[in-house]
Design a protein around this motif. Structure first.
Motif, PDB file in Angstrom:
ATOM      1  N   GLY A 262       0.801  -1.212   0.000  1.00  0.00           N
ATOM      2  CA  GLY A 262       0.000   0.000   0.000  1.00  0.00           C
ATOM      3  C   GLY A 262       0.833   1.262   0.000  1.00  0.00           C
ATOM      4  N   VAL A 263       2.049   1.195   0.568  1.00  0.00           N
ATOM      5  CA  VAL A 263       2.929   2.362   0.597  1.00  0.00           C
ATOM      6  C   VAL A 263       3.594   2.586  -0.757  1.00  0.00           C
ATOM      7  CG1 VAL A 263       5.066   3.276   1.584  1.00  0.00           C
ATOM      8  CG2 VAL A 263       3.340   2.263   3.069  1.00  0.00           C
ATOM      9  N   LEU A 264       3.963   1.511  -1.434  1.00  0.00           N
ATOM     10  CA  LEU A 264       4.753   1.623  -2.648  1.00  0.00           C
ATOM     11  C   LEU A 264       3.920   1.882  -3.889  1.00  0.00           C
ATOM     12  CD1 LEU A 264       7.401  -1.221  -2.155  1.00  0.00           C
ATOM     13  CD2 LEU A 264       7.700   1.238  -1.843  1.00  0.00           C
ATOM     14  N   THR A 265       2.708   1.345  -3.956  1.00  0.00           N
ATOM     15  CA  THR A 265       1.947   1.432  -5.199  1.00  0.00           C
ATOM     16  C   THR A 265       0.526   1.892  -4.932  1.00  0.00           C
ATOM     17  OG1 THR A 265       1.225  -0.878  -5.050  1.00  0.00           O
ATOM     18  CG2 THR A 265       3.276  -0.455  -6.216  1.00  0.00           C
ATOM     19  N   GLY A 266      -0.139   2.281  -6.032  1.00  0.00           N
ATOM     20  CA  GLY A 266      -1.547   2.644  -5.960  1.00  0.00           C
ATOM     21  C   GLY A 266      -1.769   4.145  -5.986  1.00  0.00           C
ATOM     22  N   ALA A 267      -2.901   4.529  -6.560  1.00  0.00           N
ATOM     23  CA  ALA A 267      -3.215   5.954  -6.676  1.00  0.00           C
ATOM     24  C   ALA A 267      -3.957   6.491  -5.460  1.00  0.00           C
ATOM     25  CB  ALA A 267      -4.049   6.185  -7.939  1.00  0.00           C
ATOM     26  N   ASP A 268      -4.487   5.602  -4.602  1.00  0.00           N
ATOM     27  CA  ASP A 268      -5.294   6.039  -3.461  1.00  0.00           C
ATOM     28  C   ASP A 268      -4.541   5.875  -2.148  1.00  0.00           C
ATOM     29  OD1 ASP A 268      -5.211   3.337  -3.650  1.00  0.00           O
ATOM     30  OD2 ASP A 268      -7.324   2.991  -3.170  1.00  0.00           O
ATOM     31  N   ARG A 269      -3.222   6.039  -2.196  1.00  0.00           N
ATOM     32  CA  ARG A 269      -2.420   5.859  -0.990  1.00  0.00           C
ATOM     33  C   ARG A 269      -2.581   7.032  -0.037  1.00  0.00           C
ATOM     34  NH1 ARG A 269       3.293   5.176  -3.662  1.00  0.00           N
ATOM     35  NH2 ARG A 269       2.218   6.173  -5.389  1.00  0.00           N
ATOM     36  N   GLN A 270      -2.439   6.737   1.245  1.00  0.00           N
ATOM     37  CA  GLN A 270      -2.414   7.778   2.262  1.00  0.00           C
ATOM     38  C   GLN A 270      -1.019   7.990   2.808  1.00  0.00           C
ATOM     39  OE1 GLN A 270      -5.320   6.649   5.194  1.00  0.00           O
ATOM     40  NE2 GLN A 270      -7.061   7.152   3.869  1.00  0.00           N
ATOM     41  N   VAL A 271      -0.181   6.959   2.721  1.00  0.00           N
ATOM     42  CA  VAL A 271       1.202   7.029   3.180  1.00  0.00           C
ATOM     43  C   VAL A 271       2.113   6.728   1.994  1.00  0.00           C
ATOM     44  CG1 VAL A 271       2.917   6.127   4.792  1.00  0.00           C
ATOM     45  CG2 VAL A 271       0.525   6.303   5.495  1.00  0.00           C
ATOM     46  N   TYR A 272       3.179   7.513   1.874  1.00  0.00           N
ATOM     47  CA  TYR A 272       4.094   7.378   0.749  1.00  0.00           C
ATOM     48  C   TYR A 272       5.513   7.170   1.261  1.00  0.00           C
ATOM     49  CZ  TYR A 272       0.300   9.487  -1.976  1.00  0.00           C
ATOM     50  OH  TYR A 272      -0.903   9.776  -2.572  1.00  0.00           O
ATOM     51  N   MET A 273       6.356   6.670   0.358  1.00  0.00           N
ATOM     52  CA  MET A 273       7.791   6.606   0.613  1.00  0.00           C
ATOM     53  C   MET A 273       8.499   7.413  -0.464  1.00  0.00           C
ATOM     54  SD  MET A 273       8.483   2.646   1.794  1.00  0.00           S
ATOM     55  CE  MET A 273      10.198   3.009   2.190  1.00  0.00           C
ATOM     56  N   GLU A 274       9.558   8.111  -0.050  1.00  0.00           N
ATOM     57  CA  GLU A 274      10.277   8.976  -0.974  1.00  0.00           C
ATOM     58  C   GLU A 274      11.764   8.921  -0.664  1.00  0.00           C
ATOM     59  OE1 GLU A 274      10.831  10.230  -3.837  1.00  0.00           O
ATOM     60  OE2 GLU A 274       8.951  11.373  -3.812  1.00  0.00           O
ATOM     61  N   GLN A 275      12.593   9.205  -1.670  1.00  0.00           N
ATOM     62  CA  GLN A 275      14.034   9.286  -1.476  1.00  0.00           C
ATOM     63  C   GLN A 275      14.495  10.704  -1.784  1.00  0.00           C
ATOM     64  OE1 GLN A 275      15.359   6.259  -4.277  1.00  0.00           O
ATOM     65  NE2 GLN A 275      15.787   7.837  -5.818  1.00  0.00           N
ATOM     66  N   LEU A 276      15.332  11.249  -0.908  1.00  0.00           N
ATOM     67  CA  LEU A 276      15.826  12.620  -1.046  1.00  0.00           C
ATOM     68  C   LEU A 276      17.333  12.622  -0.856  1.00  0.00           C
ATOM     69  CD1 LEU A 276      13.099  14.414   1.111  1.00  0.00           C
ATOM     70  CD2 LEU A 276      13.198  14.333  -1.378  1.00  0.00           C
ATOM     71  N   VAL A 277      18.030  13.381  -1.695  1.00  0.00           N
ATOM     72  CA  VAL A 277      19.491  13.458  -1.641  1.00  0.00           C
ATOM     73  C   VAL A 277      19.894  14.764  -0.976  1.00  0.00           C
ATOM     74  CG1 VAL A 277      21.619  13.483  -2.991  1.00  0.00           C
ATOM     75  CG2 VAL A 277      19.695  12.054  -3.720  1.00  0.00           C
ATOM     76  N   LEU A 323      24.223  13.619   9.406  1.00  0.00           N
ATOM     77  CA  LEU A 323      23.819  13.770   8.012  1.00  0.00           C
ATOM     78  C   LEU A 323      24.985  14.325   7.212  1.00  0.00           C
ATOM     79  CD1 LEU A 323      20.256  15.320   8.566  1.00  0.00           C
ATOM     80  CD2 LEU A 323      20.843  12.935   8.071  1.00  0.00           C
ATOM     81  N   LEU A 324      25.470  13.551   6.242  1.00  0.00           N
ATOM     82  CA  LEU A 324      26.658  13.908   5.473  1.00  0.00           C
ATOM     83  C   LEU A 324      26.293  14.311   4.053  1.00  0.00           C
ATOM     84  CD1 LEU A 324      29.009  10.992   6.595  1.00  0.00           C
ATOM     85  CD2 LEU A 324      28.819  13.296   7.575  1.00  0.00           C
ATOM     86  N   PRO A 325      27.160  15.083   3.377  1.00  0.00           N
ATOM     87  CA  PRO A 325      26.889  15.463   1.976  1.00  0.00           C
ATOM     88  C   PRO A 325      26.746  14.237   1.085  1.00  0.00           C
ATOM     89  CG  PRO A 325      28.690  16.764   2.890  1.00  0.00           C
ATOM     90  CD  PRO A 325      28.401  15.688   3.888  1.00  0.00           C
ATOM     91  N   GLY A 326      25.751  14.242   0.227  1.00  0.00           N
ATOM     92  CA  GLY A 326      25.524  13.130  -0.689  1.00  0.00           C
ATOM     93  C   GLY A 326      24.705  12.001  -0.111  1.00  0.00           C
ATOM     94  N   ASP A 327      24.292  12.110   1.155  1.00  0.00           N
ATOM     95  CA  ASP A 327      23.456  11.060   1.738  1.00  0.00           C
ATOM     96  C   ASP A 327      22.107  10.998   1.023  1.00  0.00           C
ATOM     97  OD1 ASP A 327      25.369  10.367   3.518  1.00  0.00           O
ATOM     98  OD2 ASP A 327      24.373  11.199   5.295  1.00  0.00           O
ATOM     99  N   LEU A 328      21.576   9.796   0.906  1.00  0.00           N
ATOM    100  CA  LEU A 328      20.242   9.586   0.346  1.00  0.00           C
ATOM    101  C   LEU A 328      19.332   9.139   1.471  1.00  0.00           C
ATOM    102  CD1 LEU A 328      19.286   8.017  -3.021  1.00  0.00           C
ATOM    103  CD2 LEU A 328      18.131   7.231  -0.975  1.00  0.00           C
ATOM    104  N   LEU A 329      18.328   9.939   1.740  1.00  0.00           N
ATOM    105  CA  LEU A 329      17.394   9.650   2.826  1.00  0.00           C
ATOM    106  C   LEU A 329      16.163   8.941   2.262  1.00  0.00           C
ATOM    107  CD1 LEU A 329      19.243  11.713   4.208  1.00  0.00           C
ATOM    108  CD2 LEU A 329      17.214  12.736   5.262  1.00  0.00           C
ATOM    109  N   ILE A 330      15.830   7.797   2.843  1.00  0.00           N
ATOM    110  CA  ILE A 330      14.606   7.077   2.496  1.00  0.00           C
ATOM    111  C   ILE A 330      13.582   7.394   3.580  1.00  0.00           C
ATOM    112  CG2 ILE A 330      13.554   4.821   2.084  1.00  0.00           C
ATOM    113  CD1 ILE A 330      16.310   3.838   1.210  1.00  0.00           C
TER     114      ILE A 330
END
Length: 359
Positions: A262-277, A323-330
């Motif tokens: 439910g977090v990874l797929t679907g158009a009607d999600r309420q909770v999401y996962m994201e990656q940020l650099v 938190l270091l430069p270039g880290d990828l946060l999930i």
């Protein structure tokens, strides 16, 4: 690599009609020049009279002879009328076919699509619109991602058109096709073709034309996985292996699997996962610990893991994690929480995106 040019079936058909119309027009011009040259050089008329006689003859308006003609001249005039009738009939036939088949309207749409393809930037490319490709397209559409589909099967293309997707009909293994969908400006290509060999060719072509592009490929066997990885694919996924693992996880940990799904797929999600650099040039939290950065307190989003620049992963980071430069946060959270987190980590990029959306 194959170098021949590949056009879509629609483009080939309309280019054929265009060539036929052009050939008919050139033939009519040729008949006019032949008639004018005959009356001028053989009958010894002026060029104006020769051209006038040729025009009224080809137009079959029923006017009389400009100057008296002998038997030879009348025989030539008969031949000129026949050539004109055949040529004009051919042009009318081709023009009627073009109107009935919607050539002019469809040609305009093709031009608009070509201009759109040339304007694509930062987009995703899906190669293949089989069952796997359709599911990828649905997920991309749900995420609001800009993408284009490459497929050479006409039936599949018609289905993509019915669903409102942007598509190009061609062979994804060819450089020419990839260039037509802006491979040099794309950020990711997904090779979801039914053949492992075709996926390998596609990855090789994509990496050659755009070495920085992220390539994701489908593989049917473990051997194909290894070959695609050696061919430059960043991620290789086997539906059979991945499907088996997910089925086992669904059997052993069904609630966990339902939550992750439910977090990874679907158009009607309420909770999401994201990656940020973390870009040290724009990110104000670089060099701070998670506790001092107060990301959870400010946004409500949860940092699940951190991938360092060297590839090492820290799962479940604590407040003392630096938190270091270039880290990828999930990260995980609602859409609003992740949007707020993105404004903190990438403030400049967020403002530029807002300006582009307003435009």
């Amino acid at each position: 690599m194959k170098k021949r040019t590949v056009y879509s079936t629609l483009e080939q058909k309309y280019q054929r009609i265009q060539k036929e119309l052009m050939a008919g027009t050139l033939a009519l011009v040729g008949v006019f020049l032949i008639g004018t040259a005959w009356y001028s050089l053989v009958e010894r008329w002026s060029w104006q009279d020769a051209a006038y006689m040729t025009v009224i003859t080809l137009a079959t308006v029923g006017y009389g002879e400009t100057h008296p003609l002998g038997n030879r001249g009348r025989l030539f005039t008969i031949a000129l009328i026949l050539m004109g009738v055949i040529t004009i009939g051919y042009i009318v036939n081709r023009f009627t076919e073009a109107v009935i088949e919607g050539y002019f309207q469809e040609n305009l749409r093709l031009r608009q699509r070509r201009l759109f393809m040339n304007s694509l930037s930062g987009h995703y490319i899906i190669c293949g619109f089989s069952r796997t490709g359709r599911q990828i397209a649905k997920e991309f559409q749900a995420e609001g991602v800009l993408f284009v589909i490459i497929e050479k099967d006409l039936d599949s293309m018609q289905q993509a058109q019915q669903e409102g997707y942007t598509f190009y009909q061609g062979d994804a293994t060819l450089d020419e096709t990839l260039l037509r969908v802006g491979i040099e400006r794309a950020i990711c290509i997904v090779a979801a073709l039914p053949s492992d060999a075709e996926n390998l060719y596609t990855v090789l072509s994509a990496k050659t034309l755009n070495p920085s592009i992220r390539a994701i490929a489908r593989a049917s066997t473990e051997e194909a996985v290894q070959k695609l990885e050696r061919g430059g694919a960043d991620v290789v996924i086997s539906p059979y292996i991945t499907g088996g693992k997910r089925m086992a996880a669904a059997a052993l940990r069904p609630q966990v699997m339902d939550f992750v799904e439910g977090v990874l797929t679907g158009a009607d999600r309420q909770v999401y996962m994201e990656q940020l650099v973390l870009d040290p040039a724009v990110c104000p939290v670089v060099g701070l610990t998670l506790q001092k950065a107060c990301l959870r307190a400010q946004t409500g989003a949860l940092v699940l893991a951190i991938q360092r620049a060297d590839g090492s992963v820290i799962g479940g980071p604590t407040g003392d994690t630096l938190l270091l430069p270039g880290d990828l946060l999930i990260c995980m959270g609602t859409a609003e929480q992740l949007r707020s987190l993105n404004q903190i980590i990438e403030p400049i990029n967020t403002k530029s995106r807002r300006r582009s959306q307003r435009k």
